[in-house]
Design a protein around this motif. Sequence first.
Motif, PDB file in Angstrom:
ATOM      1  N   VAL A 106      -4.002  -6.519  19.055  1.00  0.00           N
ATOM      2  CA  VAL A 106      -4.127  -5.655  17.886  1.00  0.00           C
ATOM      3  C   VAL A 106      -2.720  -5.505  17.317  1.00  0.00           C
ATOM      4  CG1 VAL A 106      -4.679  -3.318  17.096  1.00  0.00           C
ATOM      5  CG2 VAL A 106      -6.094  -4.418  18.853  1.00  0.00           C
ATOM      6  N   ASN A 107      -2.584  -5.558  16.010  1.00  0.00           N
ATOM      7  CA  ASN A 107      -1.268  -5.437  15.394  1.00  0.00           C
ATOM      8  C   ASN A 107      -1.174  -4.166  14.567  1.00  0.00           C
ATOM      9  OD1 ASN A 107       1.379  -6.723  14.786  1.00  0.00           O
ATOM     10  ND2 ASN A 107       0.629  -6.515  12.703  1.00  0.00           N
ATOM     11  N   ILE A 108      -0.083  -3.443  14.749  1.00  0.00           N
ATOM     12  CA  ILE A 108       0.246  -2.275  13.938  1.00  0.00           C
ATOM     13  C   ILE A 108       1.666  -2.499  13.453  1.00  0.00           C
ATOM     14  CG2 ILE A 108       0.514   0.230  13.864  1.00  0.00           C
ATOM     15  CD1 ILE A 108      -1.379   0.241  16.376  1.00  0.00           C
ATOM     16  N   SER A 109       1.849  -2.483  12.141  1.00  0.00           N
ATOM     17  CA  SER A 109       3.143  -2.832  11.582  1.00  0.00           C
ATOM     18  C   SER A 109       3.596  -1.814  10.547  1.00  0.00           C
ATOM     19  CB  SER A 109       3.035  -4.221  10.939  1.00  0.00           C
ATOM     20  OG  SER A 109       4.275  -4.668  10.470  1.00  0.00           O
ATOM     21  N   PRO A 110       4.853  -1.361  10.631  1.00  0.00           N
ATOM     22  CA  PRO A 110       5.378  -0.441   9.612  1.00  0.00           C
ATOM     23  C   PRO A 110       5.774  -1.207   8.361  1.00  0.00           C
ATOM     24  CG  PRO A 110       7.062  -0.883  11.251  1.00  0.00           C
ATOM     25  CD  PRO A 110       5.822  -1.603  11.715  1.00  0.00           C
ATOM     26  N   LYS A 111       5.574  -0.599   7.214  1.00  0.00           N
ATOM     27  CA  LYS A 111       5.916  -1.195   5.923  1.00  0.00           C
ATOM     28  C   LYS A 111       6.655  -0.170   5.078  1.00  0.00           C
ATOM     29  CE  LYS A 111       3.735  -4.908   7.008  1.00  0.00           C
ATOM     30  NZ  LYS A 111       4.490  -6.108   7.335  1.00  0.00           N
ATOM     31  N   GLY A 112       7.542  -0.655   4.240  1.00  0.00           N
ATOM     32  CA  GLY A 112       8.305   0.235   3.369  1.00  0.00           C
ATOM     33  C   GLY A 112       8.640  -0.445   2.069  1.00  0.00           C
ATOM     34  N   MET A 113       9.713   0.001   1.465  1.00  0.00           N
ATOM     35  CA  MET A 113      10.172  -0.477   0.168  1.00  0.00           C
ATOM     36  C   MET A 113       9.118  -0.157  -0.898  1.00  0.00           C
ATOM     37  SD  MET A 113      11.980  -4.022   1.487  1.00  0.00           S
ATOM     38  CE  MET A 113      12.711  -4.448  -0.084  1.00  0.00           C
ATOM     39  N   ASP A 114       9.325  -0.649  -2.088  1.00  0.00           N
ATOM     40  CA  ASP A 114       8.405  -0.400  -3.195  1.00  0.00           C
ATOM     41  C   ASP A 114       7.338  -1.484  -3.172  1.00  0.00           C
ATOM     42  OD1 ASP A 114       7.198   0.430  -5.527  1.00  0.00           O
ATOM     43  OD2 ASP A 114       8.837  -0.206  -6.842  1.00  0.00           O
ATOM     44  N   SER A 115       6.384  -1.363  -2.233  1.00  0.00           N
ATOM     45  CA  SER A 115       5.467  -2.469  -1.955  1.00  0.00           C
ATOM     46  C   SER A 115       3.989  -2.103  -1.993  1.00  0.00           C
ATOM     47  CB  SER A 115       5.798  -3.075  -0.580  1.00  0.00           C
ATOM     48  OG  SER A 115       5.593  -2.120   0.446  1.00  0.00           O
ATOM     49  N   LEU A 116       3.638  -0.896  -2.440  1.00  0.00           N
ATOM     50  CA  LEU A 116       2.240  -0.476  -2.393  1.00  0.00           C
ATOM     51  C   LEU A 116       1.845   0.209  -3.691  1.00  0.00           C
ATOM     52  CD1 LEU A 116       0.210   0.779   0.472  1.00  0.00           C
ATOM     53  CD2 LEU A 116       0.377   2.344  -1.458  1.00  0.00           C
ATOM     54  N   ARG A 117       0.612  -0.070  -4.141  1.00  0.00           N
ATOM     55  CA  ARG A 117       0.064   0.574  -5.334  1.00  0.00           C
ATOM     56  C   ARG A 117      -1.377   0.993  -5.067  1.00  0.00           C
ATOM     57  NH1 ARG A 117       4.656   0.035  -6.140  1.00  0.00           N
ATOM     58  NH2 ARG A 117       5.753  -0.846  -7.923  1.00  0.00           N
ATOM     59  N   VAL A 118      -1.712   2.206  -5.456  1.00  0.00           N
ATOM     60  CA  VAL A 118      -3.099   2.660  -5.467  1.00  0.00           C
ATOM     61  C   VAL A 118      -3.653   2.292  -6.840  1.00  0.00           C
ATOM     62  CG1 VAL A 118      -4.645   4.647  -5.353  1.00  0.00           C
ATOM     63  CG2 VAL A 118      -2.621   4.560  -3.866  1.00  0.00           C
ATOM     64  N   LEU A 119      -4.684   1.452  -6.860  1.00  0.00           N
ATOM     65  CA  LEU A 119      -5.262   0.986  -8.127  1.00  0.00           C
ATOM     66  C   LEU A 119      -6.544   1.715  -8.498  1.00  0.00           C
ATOM     67  CD1 LEU A 119      -4.683  -2.876  -8.039  1.00  0.00           C
ATOM     68  CD2 LEU A 119      -3.206  -1.052  -8.902  1.00  0.00           C
TER      69      LEU A 119
END
Length: 180
Positions: free
Chosen positions: A33-46
């Motif tokens: 199972v993989n759990i990975s942290p993400k950051g920067m300006d990389s996500l949008r709620v559409l």
Amino acid sequence: MAKQFPQLEEAHQKFIEDQHMFFVGTAGAEGRVNISPKGMDSLRVLGPNRIVWMNLTGSGNETAGHLLQINRMTLMWCSFTTRPMILRTYGTARCLHVGDDGWDDLAGLFPNHRSARQIYDQSIDMVQTSCGYAVPFMEFQSDRDTMQNWVDGKSDEDIRSYWVERNSQTIDGKPTGVPK
């Protein structure tokens, strides 16, 4: 006490916007199972049932490989500041690579980044909030410049070669769909 919702509400969207990082969880039919942290300006709620995020080059590529096996994804945010809360979105996701139909439209939502490896498009079927009382307080200082420094030292060909050499298989040896 955990609460479930059929979609993101306005308060959930605001909470997501206020967080500096999120976590993605995926798993194949077997293996890790993989759990990975993400950051920067990389996500949008559409919308209330749709989130997209741009995945930048990294040391692994588990999410892409897992989605080729089983099309499910969980995203999670937790507050490290005054308001204790954990928010998760559960659903399915599709993976887009440079050149795929829809890539250009979705990539246009983000700052240009030469190491953009995939865009994930999550369809949400459930949102859950929980208390987050045990999450510690932490202060955001800044985004790291390590990724940009790495990219600045590479040609486009170097980055694509890295994908083929280091990102074309999961740690369990499954394909990730990285274009060769």
